[in-house]
Design an enzyme around this catalytic site. Sequence first.
Site, short mmCIF file in Angstrom:
data_model
loop_
_atom_site.label_atom_id
_atom_site.label_comp_id
_atom_site.label_asym_id
_atom_site.label_seq_id
_atom_site.Cartn_x
_atom_site.Cartn_y
_atom_site.Cartn_z
N LYS A 183 1.06 -1.25 0.17
CA LYS A 183 0.05 0.03 0.09
C LYS A 183 0.78 1.29 -0.01
O LYS A 183 0.57 2.21 -0.72
CB LYS A 183 -0.72 0.11 1.28
CG LYS A 183 -2.30 -1.03 0.93
CD LYS A 183 -3.16 -0.50 2.16
CE LYS A 183 -4.51 -1.33 1.73
NZ LYS A 183 -5.70 -1.25 2.64
N LYS A 194 -4.28 -9.57 -7.19
CA LYS A 194 -5.45 -9.71 -6.50
C LYS A 194 -6.47 -8.62 -6.84
O LYS A 194 -6.10 -7.71 -7.15
CB LYS A 194 -5.31 -10.01 -4.89
CG LYS A 194 -5.27 -8.68 -4.23
CD LYS A 194 -5.88 -8.90 -2.79
CE LYS A 194 -5.93 -7.47 -2.00
NZ LYS A 194 -6.76 -7.57 -0.83
N LYS A 224 -10.48 -3.61 -3.94
CA LYS A 224 -11.46 -2.58 -4.16
C LYS A 224 -10.86 -1.48 -4.05
O LYS A 224 -11.44 -0.48 -4.66
CB LYS A 224 -12.38 -2.70 -2.90
CG LYS A 224 -11.98 -2.57 -1.29
CD LYS A 224 -13.19 -2.73 -0.38
CE LYS A 224 -13.02 -3.36 0.79
NZ LYS A 224 -12.22 -2.53 1.63
P1 AMP Z 1 -10.33 -5.41 2.16
O1 AMP Z 1 -10.75 -5.21 0.79
O2 AMP Z 1 -8.76 -5.54 2.30
O3 AMP Z 1 -11.11 -4.64 3.40
O4 AMP Z 1 -10.68 -6.95 2.88
C1 AMP Z 1 -11.72 -7.40 3.30
C2 AMP Z 1 -11.69 -8.97 3.19
O5 AMP Z 1 -12.05 -9.66 2.25
C3 AMP Z 1 -10.51 -9.66 4.01
O6 AMP Z 1 -10.84 -10.90 4.72
C4 AMP Z 1 -9.78 -10.04 2.59
O7 AMP Z 1 -8.77 -10.94 2.99
C5 AMP Z 1 -10.89 -10.47 1.71
N1 AMP Z 1 -10.48 -10.21 0.54
C6 AMP Z 1 -10.05 -9.13 -0.12
N2 AMP Z 1 -9.86 -9.04 -1.52
C7 AMP Z 1 -9.96 -10.53 -1.79
C8 AMP Z 1 -9.57 -11.20 -2.94
N3 AMP Z 1 -9.39 -10.56 -4.14
N4 AMP Z 1 -9.97 -12.43 -2.86
C9 AMP Z 1 -10.29 -13.16 -1.80
N5 AMP Z 1 -10.66 -12.42 -0.69
C10 AMP Z 1 -10.29 -10.98 -0.55
#
Ligand code: AMP
Length: 333
Positions: free
Chosen positions: A119, A201, A204
């Site tokens: 990040k 990956k 968002k």
């Molecule tokens: P975040 O978007 O970083 O707030 O992630 C929220 C949750 O979604 C966390 O448990 C992440 O590990 C999961 N997560 C985020 N992006 C992915 C992805 N591309 N594939 C699977 N899990 C994800």
Amino acid sequence: MEKKTETKKTIFSGIQPSGNLNIGNYIGAISQWVSMQEKYNCIFSVVDYHAITVKQNPEELKQHILEITKIYLAAGIDPEKSVIFQQSAISAHTELAWILNCYGARIADLNKMTQFKDKAGKNQESVSVGLYDYPVLMAADILLYDTELVPVGEDQKQHVELARDIAKRFNNDYGNIFTIPQAVIRKEGARIMSLLEPSKKMSKSDSNQNNCIALLDTPEAARKKIMRAVTDSGTDIEYDLENKPALSNLLTIYAQLGNREIPRLVKDYRGKGYGEFKKDLADVVVKFLTEFQTKYNKISDKEVQKILANNQKIVEAIANKKLTEVKRAIGIS
Ligand code: AMP
Ligand code: TRP
């Protein structure tokens, strides 16, 4: 939440109300939570203090907090069975984070965190201290509730391991205060990859949203994104992470959202081309989003505000009890 019983383990997880939640968040995290509700005491947080580690627009942040809560509900988190709450409403989270900053968390640990490196990129010296300290707040979230299991996507494993290390160090010095948590990562779908660049990956915070299918994308926009998704060279529909990463990712999405087994899909698409496969996958995604959004649109802001307000009292009592125990142990209460 049903009354906590001694036989049920506690699970805790959360998502930041930043950006547009996508099918990666759903498959990797939220869908796991839904299936855990019967067996565990479940606590799911909207982690807004994590979101502000990067600058947020106040109006958008406010909106995202409601939106993400609705997404939890629309995905099947049942407020009768699980607790959904807003992290910043419970001051014990930031208080414990500060204590853990001083007892248990070490600079050497934080320097190893790959999410921070990703990040911050080249700006490691100019990003906020909060972004660097983010995993310690996450450890506080987890440790306040005697959490045993933390269902997350693959990218959060390192953070949960840090929470374990911090808990062990603290317990070593001050007695058995914290339960040692463990990450729960699904075998398939723990890392959904980006549609146009399958080596990274689906995220968002991606500046190119054509890489992601947001849960609130219109079904037609999602269809176009699937049809434009990159595929690998060759013609066969195969699951091969090494040689066919793009297709393997699309197969995973198909299997997870369409409730199918990957080997079965591979068998069904033998002899068929990428075009037909993508068209069917787009149908699966459109069906999933349409059903999801129908539920989402039925939930009012008022309903969400009421759930958040009610749950605040439930979690506050648990969190404050643990915080008091910690303060007593270190001699400040
Ligand atoms: P975040 O978007 O970083 O707030 O992630 C929220 C949750 O979604 C966390 O448990 C992440 O590990 C999961 N997560 C985020 N992006 C992915 C992805 N591309 N594939 C699977 N899990 C994800
Ligand atoms: N860091 C997590 C993420 O970005 C969100 C999070 C904050 C979390 N606190 C948590 C996840 C506690 C599990 C448990 O995905």
